[in-house]
Design an enzyme around this catalytic site. Structure first.
Site, mmCIF file in Angstrom:
data_model
loop_
_atom_site.group_PDB
_atom_site.id
_atom_site.type_symbol
_atom_site.label_atom_id
_atom_site.label_comp_id
_atom_site.label_asym_id
_atom_site.label_seq_id
_atom_site.Cartn_x
_atom_site.Cartn_y
_atom_site.Cartn_z
ATOM 1 N N CYS A 22 2.144 76.832 -112.062
ATOM 2 C CA CYS A 22 3.246 76.355 -112.950
ATOM 3 C C CYS A 22 2.702 75.346 -113.967
ATOM 4 O O CYS A 22 2.938 75.753 -115.227
ATOM 5 C CB CYS A 22 4.268 75.409 -111.999
ATOM 6 S SG CYS A 22 5.208 76.718 -110.782
ATOM 7 N N ILE A 23 2.166 74.290 -113.681
ATOM 8 C CA ILE A 23 1.955 73.323 -114.633
ATOM 9 C C ILE A 23 1.011 73.639 -115.697
ATOM 10 O O ILE A 23 1.122 73.230 -116.856
ATOM 11 C CB ILE A 23 1.220 71.917 -113.843
ATOM 12 C CG1 ILE A 23 2.238 71.705 -112.705
ATOM 13 C CG2 ILE A 23 1.355 70.633 -114.910
ATOM 14 C CD1 ILE A 23 3.862 71.300 -113.026
#
Length: 443
Positions: A280-281
């Protein structure tokens, strides 16, 4: 909305409330399998779809491969007939609701690759039927649900909000989190129409313990997910920049953060590290920077945060080189032991792990690199095979430098420090360890 529209939605809502609906999940990875398990646990019959035969075979044998799924629960659901996996996408015609949980990576130009979403949507469209719910859970840019998914589904002649229902509900998975999981994490739902939202929210309320929060549109839900991850992305970049500056100033950044945490308002602790990892990040912010160009806007803060975070593996190697030089050792030919290659503590996930980037950079400098990770016994990276070595006294004491790249809690860092010549701790894993010989250096 007409009586007919109301009737179609109400029939599906009733079916969901009575647990008579069959639910499909496309993509049985870190998001899809836990979601499929929770839906089956709540009483629905669930069909999981995946293109990987190995995954399908493992699920159907009751064999778990995701850390956040309880092995015994998966076996019970499979053997009781509540959950079944398949590669046969024709069986989508059997489901009343289907969630799309497929990867949304970046391509080589750092642009969104939604080909998996498009392919899954086309498979659904071939079997789309009246009174069916489709929910996209894969993280993506604002507008995907309405601009990409909806037209593909409506190409069948069925009308969204009248014949079928479409919503976006972002996944919120934090592998290894002991407090929050798929079951108890609040859920955000945004449908294309009011009835789309109501149908989708009904399904999740029947499955989850966490609150189901509805928003006005899929675009709001899509942007909300990006804001969550960009918030972390930017704040981690701030923590990383503070770590670099604190090192130059001879200040312990970890002590600074602990002190700042004592403020009961206006501060949230984020921690530095060797870089960003996970699904994600490191990826999601680029979805928004890409979409922002369509509106002639340059997301300067987000991109600057990306530059800082992307620099961290290089910074770790630069620091390692200086530490070795300080102890009269050249990087070339030095034996370096990495502790941890997973992207975060106590999990086996190496996706986008900064430890792998550190490893590559060390090898480029001709260092002799080995690793130990109790959760990752082996992996292949850039065409090379790596295997975890046993964490013995000889392995630790013979290394010129031990770099803690992942703070797994099952490792005895007191023991490591005792036997190591030199330790570079990028995760504050040695917090509380007595270091009388001054062997430990922190990020």
């Amino acid at each position: 909305m007409s009586d007919l529209d109301n009737k179609v939605a109400q029939e599906l809502i009733d079916k969901l409330n009575q647990k008579q609906a069959v639910i499909g999940v496309i993509g049985l990875g870190y998001v899809g399998l836990p979601l499929a398990v929770e839906k089956a646990k709540s009483g629905y019959k669930v069909l999981g779809f995946d293109i990987q035969q190995k995954r399908v075979d493992m699920v159907n044998s009751g064999i778990n491969y995701i850390g956040d799924v309880v092995d015994a629960e998966l076996r019970e659901l499979v053997f009781s007939g509540k959950l079944k996996a398949t590669t046969d996408y024709d069986r989508i015609s059997e489901v009343d609701a289907v969630a799309i949980c497929v990867p949304t990576p970046l391509d080589k130009h750092q642009q969104p690759d939604i080909s998996y979403v498009e392919a899954s949507t086309r498979e659904i469209a071939k079997r789309l039927h009246r009174g069916m719910l489709v929910v996209l859970e894969s993280t993506t840019y604002p507008g995907t649900t309405e601009e990409v998914v909806k037209p593909i589904l409506e190409s069948t002649g069925l009308i969204c909000g009248k014949d079928f229902f479409l919503a976006f509900s972002p996944e919120r998975v934090d592998p290894g989190n002991k407090q929050y999981n798929t079951k108890n994490t609040p859920k955000v739902v945004g449908g294309v129409t009011k009835y789309c939202t109501e149908v989708a929210a009904t399904m999740y309320r029947n499955v989850l313990e966490g609150e189901v929060f509805t928003v006005s549109s899929p675009r709001v839900a899509e942007m909300e997910k990006l804001l969550e991850n960009i918030f972390r992305h930017v704040n981690i970049a701030l923590a990383n920049e503070m770590a670099i500056l604190c090192n130059k100033m001879g200040i312990d950044v970890w002590e600074v953060i602990e002190a700042a945490k004592t403020k009961p308002y206006g501060f949230m602790a984020f921690y530095p590290g060797p870089g960003l990892g996970g699904h994600c990040i490191p990826i999601d912010p680029f979805y928004l920077t890409w979409k922002a160009r369509e509106y002639d806007y340059h997301t300067r803060l987000i991109e600057l945060a990306g530059e800082i975070n992307n620099y961290m593996p290089e910074y770790v190697v630069e620091r390692a080189m200086k530490l070795l030089n300080k102890h009269k050792k050249a990087m070339s030919g030095s034996k370096i032991l990495l502790l941890g290659v997973a992207y975060k503590s106590d999990i086996d996930d190496i996706r986008e792990s900064p430890a792998l980037k550190v490893l590559s950079l060390l090898e480029e400098e001709a260092a002799l690199v080995s690793y130990h990770d109790p959760y990752v016994p082996e992996f292949t990276w850039k065409g090379r095979y790596y295997a975890s070595i046993e964490l013995t006294e000889e392995a630790v004491s013979s290394a010129d430098l031990v770099i803690i790249t992942t703070g797994h809690t099952v490792i005895d860092y007191d023991w490591v420090v005792k036997h190591a010549r030199l330790v570079f701790d990028t995760r504050n894993a040695t917090k509380g360890v007595v270091d009388t010989a001054n062997k430990v250096y922190k990020l």
